[in-house]
Design an enzyme around this catalytic site. Structure first.
Site, PDB file in Angstrom:
ATOM      1  N   CYS A  60      -8.706  83.956  73.792  1.00  0.00           N
ATOM      2  CA  CYS A  60      -8.640  82.549  74.188  1.00  0.00           C
ATOM      3  C   CYS A  60      -9.168  81.631  73.088  1.00  0.00           C
ATOM      4  CB  CYS A  60      -9.431  82.326  75.474  1.00  0.00           C
ATOM      5  SG  CYS A  60      -8.740  83.163  76.908  1.00  0.00           S
ATOM      6  N   ARG A 137      -3.431  83.537  83.018  1.00  0.00           N
ATOM      7  CA  ARG A 137      -2.991  83.237  81.650  1.00  0.00           C
ATOM      8  C   ARG A 137      -1.523  82.844  81.753  1.00  0.00           C
ATOM      9  NH1 ARG A 137      -4.611  84.266  76.395  1.00  0.00           N
ATOM     10  NH2 ARG A 137      -6.347  85.590  76.979  1.00  0.00           N
TER      11      ARG A 137
END
Length: 223
Positions: A60, A137
């Site tokens: 991330c 996600r």
């Protein structure tokens, strides 16, 4: 089990079954790193809403560095960026400070806090019974009218491609008037495809076997 019952069971259990392309993006209000925010405030321009499992995670972090560096490219396309995770607002602040100090880039697009997974569940990023963000996600491309035009999901161990996000946005904007189609690997400036004819006369009159449904339009979108 009947097909209908199987379909109902699958739609209840699958994490991303809640929303489909063409649906209106559910409105919400939440705290973010840029202040209180409401999704409907972004009507009138494109919006990329994307989620990440947690702050201070390696994949991330690389994604946010890449997106922050590409923020002007999205802005040039009149598209806002908005991120979402379960972490608290102050966790977001600490993470963004670390990113700035370590990588020399400031993340200025809003990051929403969603500690109860209410927003993630409304968007089908996680299943209703989930109590963590392991599957969060997802990317939603939302048009100026608030409709979802494209979606993509990635596993937690594979980072998203910022160039592909931009290419997808370019393609969606290029075909927005409904007259053209973006072929495989299309890039801005390249020709679009024509919408196929629905006339049998056109099918029989076409010079080549595929000419009635597979022709370039001669139109493209440059940046």
């Amino acid at each position: 089990m009947t097909n209908h019952a199987l379909r109902d069971s699958t739609e209840r259990d699958a994490p991303c079954a809640g929303l489909r392309i063409g649906d209106q993006a559910p409105d919400f209000s939440a705290r973010s790193t840029t202040g209180d925010i409401r999704l409907s405030d972004f009507r009138g321009r494109w919006l990329v809403l994307f989620s990440h499992p947690a702050d201070f995670t390696p994949v991330c972090t690389t994604e946010f560095v890449a997106l922050a560096r590409a923020a002007e490219e999205f802005e040039r396309r009149d598209c806002a960026l908005m991120a979402l995770s379960v972490d608290s607002l102050f966790s977001h602040f600490a993470w963004l400070r670390m990113i700035r100090d370590r990588f020399g880039v400031e993340v200025r697009f809003p990051i929403i806090e969603d500690p109860t997974l209410v927003i993630a569940q409304a968007y089908g990023m996680v299943a209703p019974q989930d109590n963590d963000s392991a599957t969060v996600r997802t990317i939603f491309f939302i048009d100026p009218q608030g409709a979802i035009r494209a979606m993509s999901c990635y596993p937690a161990n594979v980072g998203r491609s910022t160039p592909e996000m931009i290419r997808t946005l370019d393609a969606l904007q290029a075909v927005d008037d409904g007259r053209g189609l973006a072929p495989a690997n299309w890039q801005p400036g390249e020709s679009l495809l024509r919408q196929p004819s629905a006339s049998l006369d056109d099918v029989f009159a076409a010079e080549g076997q595929a000419d009635w449904f597979l022709q370039q339009s001669g139109e493209g979108a440059g940046r």
